[in-house]
Design a protein around this motif. Structure first.
Motif, short mmCIF file in Angstrom:
data_model
loop_
_atom_site.label_atom_id
_atom_site.label_comp_id
_atom_site.label_asym_id
_atom_site.label_seq_id
_atom_site.Cartn_x
_atom_site.Cartn_y
_atom_site.Cartn_z
N ASN A 1 0.81 -1.23 0.00
CA ASN A 1 0.00 0.00 0.00
C ASN A 1 0.84 1.27 0.00
O ASN A 1 0.41 2.31 0.52
CB ASN A 1 -0.99 0.03 1.16
N GLY A 2 2.05 1.18 -0.59
CA GLY A 2 2.79 2.41 -0.81
C GLY A 2 1.99 3.33 -1.72
O GLY A 2 1.23 2.86 -2.57
N THR A 3 2.12 4.62 -1.52
CA THR A 3 1.48 5.69 -2.32
C THR A 3 -0.05 5.81 -2.11
O THR A 3 -0.70 6.52 -2.87
CB THR A 3 1.75 5.60 -3.85
N LEU A 4 -0.57 5.16 -1.10
CA LEU A 4 -2.01 5.33 -0.84
C LEU A 4 -2.35 6.82 -0.63
O LEU A 4 -3.37 7.31 -1.11
CB LEU A 4 -2.37 4.53 0.42
N HIS B 1 15.60 4.42 1.30
CA HIS B 1 14.88 3.14 1.33
C HIS B 1 13.79 3.19 0.27
O HIS B 1 13.02 4.16 0.20
CB HIS B 1 14.27 2.92 2.72
N ARG B 2 13.79 2.17 -0.56
CA ARG B 2 12.84 2.16 -1.67
C ARG B 2 11.40 2.15 -1.15
O ARG B 2 11.08 1.46 -0.18
CB ARG B 2 13.09 0.91 -2.50
N GLY B 3 10.53 2.86 -1.81
CA GLY B 3 9.11 2.81 -1.46
C GLY B 3 8.56 1.41 -1.64
O GLY B 3 9.18 0.55 -2.29
N LEU B 4 7.38 1.17 -1.07
CA LEU B 4 6.80 -0.17 -1.13
C LEU B 4 5.99 -0.37 -2.40
O LEU B 4 5.96 -1.45 -2.97
CB LEU B 4 5.88 -0.38 0.08
N PRO C 1 8.24 7.50 -8.80
CA PRO C 1 9.67 7.64 -9.10
C PRO C 1 10.43 8.32 -7.96
O PRO C 1 11.58 7.97 -7.70
CB PRO C 1 9.69 8.51 -10.36
N GLY C 2 9.79 9.23 -7.26
CA GLY C 2 10.45 9.93 -6.16
C GLY C 2 10.81 9.02 -4.99
O GLY C 2 11.59 9.41 -4.12
#
Ligand code: GAL
Ligand code: MG
Length: 974
Positions: free
Chosen positions: A512-515, A942-945, A956-957
C-alpha cells in the motif's frame, strides 16, 4: 444410471438449469419464528455425484465447508486458473459430492400453513430431497435457495431432509473468483412457515424528503387469491395509506390477476432523519397483509433508511452530496471455517473497518450473507453489491455463450430482489473479471428495469471506455489504474461518469505504498471520488504443521496478534498439497487472518480523518472533513511533542463547525524557546459510545509541525581513547556483535518479488554482497575505512569515517552507487547488537511501522516498543517493521544499559531479530528463529513499497537514486 432424476439429469453439466422447484427470491426476512436447522448433520463424501450413497455416515457441522472439517478433500487456492482443465460447461468426472442428511420434526402448529425450506448457500450445486422425494435444485454458491415443502412434509411428523452438494459444475466456471475453493453448505439452513396467504415480496423506496413507497406482492399457496385482502403499513407512528390510484390503475389494465396481488402503500414522513453512512438512521416499518375479515395473515418488518443515490454529471451523490468512497473489497472469510462467517464475525469486520475510517464495501465478488447488509445499514457503510459472476479463466468464451445467459440474469436479478431494501446498497455490480458480452447486457437490462433507483457498475464494461455511454456501467470503475491516469481522465474534459476504482492499492504483504498520493489526487480533483482497496483479508487458513490439516473449529483461540500459535501456521496456496495454486497471492489484505490490523490501517485512518489540522505559521485551523456530520460526536486533546523536551498535553475543544467548514482555534501552548523540533498533534476520540466504538476510541491523530529541527552539530573529540577498528576495517564495540557495514538489500516484499525487483537484486548479487577493504587510515581520534562491495552492475565504494565524540563514536558514511544499480532496495548501514537490548525508544514517526511511501499515518513523537513488537508478521516473511523519519533512538536493557543513536536527519530505521537473509529464506512465519540480539538498519535511502504485486509500483520519487549517498550518525553507550 441413477434412477434419481436429480442425478440422472446431471444438472451440474447444464448451465441452462439454474434451478428447479426453487421459489422466487424476495426481500421478506423470515428468520424470526423459523426453525433453525444448523448443527450436526449426517454426512458422507462421495467421489462423484452418481456414486451410491452408503451406510457409512460421518457427520459435519452446518453451516460449514467440508474442506475444513476433517475430510480428505482439502482447500485449494487458485487465482485465475480453474483448478481443472475441463472447458465450460464441463466439470471433472472426479467430483466430490457431499450428502447431508437429518431428520426434522415439523411443528404440529404449522398445520395448514405453507412450509418453506431455506438453504443459505451451498457450493456449487444443491440438490434437495425431502422424505426421499426430489424437491429442488439450485445454483449460485452465495445466495439462498427456498423450496416449498407444503406438499412434501406433514406438520407434527418427522421428515428426512437430504441436501446433496456437488462441488464442481458448469457453475464453477462462473465462480472462478480469486480465493480458496471449498465445498459444502456455508450459510445457515432453516425451515419456516407462513399463512397460505402471504407477502411474496415487499419493495421499499424511501427518499430523504420523507417520501415513502412500499410495493407489496401477495400470493396464496394454493394459487388463487381469496378476495378482499388488503395491506396496511406503519412507520414511526405514521400510518401508511394504500394508494388507491395505483389500485385503480392496476385494476384497469388488468395487471393484477387472481393469483398475483399487488398493492402500494405510501406516506410522507415529516422531519425525517436521512440515512447516510455517517448517520445510519433507520426506521422500523411494519407491513401487514390482512384477510377480508381484517385478521392479519402475514407481516414484514423491513428497516427503512431514507436516502437517495443519483449520478449527476460526473458525480455520484448521496442525498445530494458528492461523497468520498473510502472503500475496501471484502470476501467472506474466516481462518477456521474458510467461508462461513458468523454474525459476530461479520460485525467485528465492519467495526474494524469503521474504526479505521472506511465508509464503503464492495462485496467482492458475490452477494454476502444478508446479515452483512443489515449490519452495513446499521453501522453505516455504502455498499457496492456484487453478483456472483466471475468467469475469469474462460471469461471471453462465456460472456456471449447463450447457454449461460439464464445464469447471468438469474444471479444478478436474485441479488437485486434480495437486497433492494437495504439503504446501504448504493450500487449494483454485475460481477467481476468476466470479459463483457451479451450476457452482461441481458442482466443489466433486467436491473435497470427493476430498480431504476441505483446506478450499475461493471469493471469489465467500464474498461472498454471510461466515458463510453453505451457500456453497462454508470461508473468508471477501473482496477489498479495509476493515479496519474485517473487525474488525466478527470482533467481531459472527456469524463462523463464518476471515477471510483473498484480495486486499487493491492495490500499483499508489506504494501500500500502511495495510498496517500491517491487520496491527495482524489481530494483535489473533481471527478475522482475514491475507490476500494484490495482487499480486507489475508486469507490464511489456520493449519496444523504436523499433519498439514486445517485446524478447523478446534483451532479457536490458537492465534493472537496476527500470529498462529506454536505448531500452527497461516496456510496459503500450495500448503494443502495442491499442485495447481497461486501461492501467497491469497494473503493480500489490510488485516491478518485473525483480523489484527496491518500497519496500513493506521495510514488509512489518517487519510480518512474526519478532523484535519492546518498551520500556516500564524493561524491554527481545525476543519470538519465529513460530508454530513458536525464534530459534536468527537472529543480531542492536544499533544505538543518537543524533540528535546518530551511531550506536553492539554485538553482541546473542537469548534462547532458543520461538515466541510473550518475554524481558527487558539494555539494551545506557548512554544518554549528551546526544545528543538516541535510537533502539535490533535488526538481525536469518540466523545460518546458509538455503535462501532466505545467512548474514547481513537479516531485520528492529525498533526502539524510548529518548528523545524536545528541542524545537529557534534564536536569531534580528539582526546581520549582512539576509535577501535580491526584489521578488516570493522568497528570494534562492546555492544555490537557485527560491526556496521553497507546494506543495499531488503528481504523482498511481495511487491518486490512479483514486480521483478527482487530478481534483479539477486542477479546483481545484492543479497550476498562481498565486502573488500580497500584502505584503512588511522589519524588522531578518527579512522577512515574504505571498502568496496562487488555487484554484477559495478562496484559500490563505501567510506566510513569513525570519529571519537563525547561519550561515543560518530560515523560518517558515503556510498557511491554506479549507474547500473539504478533501483536498489536501500542504502544504509546494518549492524547487530548483543542480546538483552529489548526495548526501542525513538523520536520520530510511529508508533506503528512506516515506510517512505506509507508514512502519513505515523505521527512524529516520542515512542517506545519492545523490539519483539516492532516486527509485523506478514504471512510470507519479508521486509517488515521499519520506522520512517527517525531522528534518534535508544536500544536498552531493563537495567537501562544499552546505547543511543543520533541520526543526522530523519532516517528509515529498522530494529528486528532477523537478518534480511533470515526473512528471505523462510516461507512462513513459524520457520523464523529470532536471533538473541538485534539487527539494526539505518537507511539513508529506502525504496518505497508501491503495490507492484498487482498494480502500480511506487512513485519515481521513492526509488533509490544512483550516485553518492551521505549519512552520519553517532553511537553512544548509555
Ligand atoms: C483483481 C481481482 C481480484 C484479485 C486481485 C488480485 O484483478 O478482481 O479478485 O484477484 O486482482 O489480488
Ligand atoms: Mg479474478
Amino acid at each position: 444410471m441413477s434412477r434419481d432424476p436429480l442425478i440422472a439429469l446431471r444438472p451440474w453439466e447444464s448451465p441452462e438449469v439454474t434451478s428447479w422447484g426453487r421459489l422466487p427470491m424476495n426481500a421478506v426476512d423470515r428468520r424470526t419464528g423459523a426453525l433453525p436447522l444448523d448443527g450436526e448433520w449426517r454426512f458422507q463424501l462421495l467421489p462423484t455425484p452418481g456414486s451410491p450413497v452408503t451406510e457409512a455416515w460421518s457427520s459435519q457441522h452446518v453451516p460449514g465447508a467440508w474442506t475444513v472439517q476433517g475430510t480428505d478433500d482439502l482447500p485449494q487456492y487458485t487465482n485465475v486458473t480453474m483448478p481443472w482443465g475441463e472447458f465450460p460447461p464441463a466439470s471433472p468426472a472426479a467430483n466430490p459430492t457431499g450428502v447431508y442428511e437429518r431428520e426434522v420434526d415439523v411443528p404440529a402448529e404449522w398445520a395448514g400453513r405453507r412450509v418453506v425450506l431455506r438453504v443459505g448457500a451451498a457450493e456449487s450445486v444443491l440438490l434437495v430431497h425431502v422424505n426421499g422425494r426430489p424437491t429442488g435444485i439450485s445454483k449460485d454458491s452465495h445466495l439462498a435457495a427456498e423450496f416449498d415443502l407444503s406438499d412434501v412434509v406433514r406438520p407434527g411428523e418427522r421428515a428426512t431432509v437430504r441436501l446433496t452438494v456437488v462441488k464442481w459444475s458448469d457453475a464453477s466456471h462462473l465462480e472462478d473468483q480469486d480465493h480458496w475453493w471449498h465445498g459444502g453448505i456455508t450459510r445457515s439452513v432453516l425451515l419456516y412457515a407462513t399463512d397460505p396467504l402471504h407477502l411474496a415480496d415487499v419493495t421499499v423506496r424511501a427518499r430523504p424528503d420523507g417520501g415513502l413507497r412500499v410495493d407489496c406482492r401477495v400470493r396464496h399457496a394454493m394459487g388463487r387469491l381469496p378476495g378482499g385482502w388488503y395491506v396496511t403499513g406503519e412507520l414511526a407512528g405514521h400510518l401508511l395509506a394504500q394508494d388507491a390510484e395505483f389500485d385503480r390503475l392496476n385494476a384497469q389494465d388488468e395487471r393484477v390477476s387472481d393469483f398475483l396481488g399487488e398493492a402500494r402503500l405510501t406516506a410522507l414522513v415529516r422531519e425525517v432523519r436521512p440515512w447516510t453512512a455517517e448517520t445510519p438512521e433507520l426506521y422500523e416499518l411494519t407491513v401487514r397483509l390482512h384477510r377480508a375479515d381484517g385478521s392479519v395473515a402475514d407481516t414484514a418488518h423491513p428497516r427503512v433508511g431514507f436516502r437517495q443515490v443519483e449520478i449527476r454529471g460526473r458525480d455520484l451523490l448521496v442525498n445530494g452530496e458528492r461523497v468520498y468512497i473510502r472503500g475496501v473489497n471484502r470476501h467472506d472469510f474466516h481462518p477456521l471455517t474458510g467461508r462461513t462467517v458468523s454474525y459476530d464475525d461479520m460485525r467485528a469486520d465492519l467495526v474494524t473497518l469503521k474504526r479505521f475510517g472506511f465508509n464503503a464495501i464492495r462485496t467482492a465478488h458475490y452477494p454476502n450473507d444478508p446479515a452483512l447488509l443489515d449490519l452495513a445499514d446499521e453501522l453505516g457503510f455504502y455498499v457496492v453489491d456484487e453478483a456472483d459472476i466471475e468467469s475469469h479463466d474462460h471469461a471471453h468464451e462465456i460472456a456471449d455463450d447463450p447457454r449461460y445467459t439464464a445464469a447471468f440474469v438469474d444471479r444478478v436479478s436474485r441479488m437485486v430482489l434480495r437486497d433492494k431494501n437495504h439503504p446501504s446498497v448504493i450500487v449494483w455490480s454485475l460481477g467481476n473479471e468476466s470479459d463483457y458480452g451479451a450476457n452482461h447486457d441481458a442482466a443489466a437490462g433486467w436491473v435497470r428495469r427493476h430498480d431504476p433507483t441505483r446506478p450499475l457498475q461493471y469493471e469489465g464494461a467500464a474498461k472498454l471506455g471510461w466515458a463510453d455511454p453505451t457500456v453497462a456501467s454508470d461508473i468508471a470503475c477501473p482496477m489498479y489504474a495509476p493515479v496519474e491516469d485517473c487525474v488525466a481522465h478527470a482533467l481531459s474534459g472527456e469524463q462523463t461518469k464518476p471515477l471510483i476504482q473498484c480495486e486499487y492499492s493491492h495490500a499483499m504483504g508489506n504494501s500500500n505504498g502511495t495510498l496517500a498520493d491517491h487520496w491527495a489526487a482524489i481530494e483535489s480533483t473533481p471527478g475522482l471520488q475514491g475507490g476500494f482497496i484490495w482487499e480486507f483479508w489475508d486469507h490464511g487458513i489456520l493449519q496444523r504443521v504436523n499433519d498439514g490439516r486445517p485446524a478447523g473449529r478446534a483451532g479457536a483461540g490458537l492465534y493472537d496478534n496476527g500470529v498462529a500459535a506454536q505448531g500452527h501456521r497461516w496456510a496459503y496456496g500450495g500448503d494443502f498439497g495442491e499442485t495447481v495454486h497461486d501461492g501467497a497471492f491469497i494473503a493480500d489484505g489490510v488485516v491478518f487472518p485473525d483480523r489484527t490490523p496491518k500497519p496500513v490501517m493506521y495510514e488509512h485512518r489518517e487519510i480518512a480523518a474526519p478532523v484535519r489540522l492546518a498551520y500556516d505559521g500564524g493561524d491554527l485551523r481545525i476543519s470538519n472533513h465529513q460530508h454530513f456530520r458536525g464534530l459534536e460526536w468527537l472529543a480531542a486533546s492536544w499533544e505538543l511533542s518537543l524533540a528535546e523536551g518530551g511531550t506536553l498535553t492539554a485538553p482541546a475543544g473542537l469548534p462547532d463547525v458543520r461538515a466541510g467548514e473550518s475554524a481558527v482555534v487558539p494555539m494551545p501552548f506557548a512554544l518554549p524557546e528551546d526544545g528543538g523540533e516541535a510537533w502539535l498533534t490533535l488526538r481525536v476520540t469518540t466523545a460518546d459510545d458509538e455503535a462501532w466504538a466505545p467512548r474514547g476510541t481513537e479516531v485520528c491523530v492529525p498533526r502539524v509541525r510548529l518548528r523545524a529541527a536545528a541542524p545537529v552539530a557534534s564536536a569531534p573529540l580528539t582526546t581520549g581513547a582512539p576509535v577501535q577498528v580491526d584489521e578488516d576495517g570493522l568497528l570494534v564495540h562492546p555492544l555490537l556483535t557485527a560491526a556496521p557495514v553497507l546494506s543495499l538489500w531488503r528481504a523482498p516484499t511481495d511487491n518486490d518479488e512479483i514486480g521483478g525487483m527482487a530478481a534483479r537484486w539477486r542477479a546483481w548479487g545484492l543479497d550476498a554482497l562481498e565486502r573488500k577493504v580497500v584502505d584503512v587510515r588511522r589519524a588522531a581520534g578518527s579512522v577512515t575505512v574504505v571498502a568496496e562491495y562487488g555487484t554484477m552492475a559495478g562496484a559500490v565504494r563505501h567510506e566510513q569515517v569513525f570519529t571519537r565524540v563525547e561519550g561515543g563514536v560518530r560515523v560518517e558514511e558515503t556510498a557511491e552507487l554506479p549507474a547500473g544499480l539504478d533501483d536498489v532496495a536501500r542504502v544504509g548501514s546494518v549492524f547487530e547488537t548483543v542480546a538483552g537490548l529489548d526495548v526501542l525508544e525513538w523520536y520520530g514517526q510511529g508508533p506503528w511501522e512506516s515506510y517512505p511511501d506509507r508514512s502519513g499515518g505515523a505521527p512524529v513523537g516520542h515512542h517506545s516498543r519492545p523490539v519483539d513488537e516492532l516486527f509485523t508478521p506478514y504471512l510470507r516473511p519479508q521486509e517488515s517493521g521499519g520506522r520512517h523519519g527517525v531522528r534518534r533512538f535508544t536500544l536498552s536493557a531493563p537495567d537501562a544499559t544499552g546505547f543511543a543513536v543520533e541520526l543526522d536527519e530523519p532516517r528509515q530505521v529498522n530494529v528486528t531479530r532477523y537478518r534480511a537473509a533470515d526473512l528471505a529464506a523462510a516461507t512462513h512465519h513459524d520457520e523464523l528463529v529470532p536471533r538473541p540480539g538485534c539487527v539494526v538498519h539505518l537507511d539513508v535511502a529506502h525504496r518505497g513499497l508501491g503495490t507492484a504485486s498487482c498494480g502500480p509500483d511506487t512513485s519515481p520519487g521513492h526509488l533509490v537514486p544512483t550516485g553518492t549517498h551521505r549519512w552520519s550518525w553517532t553511537l553512544r553507550v548509555l
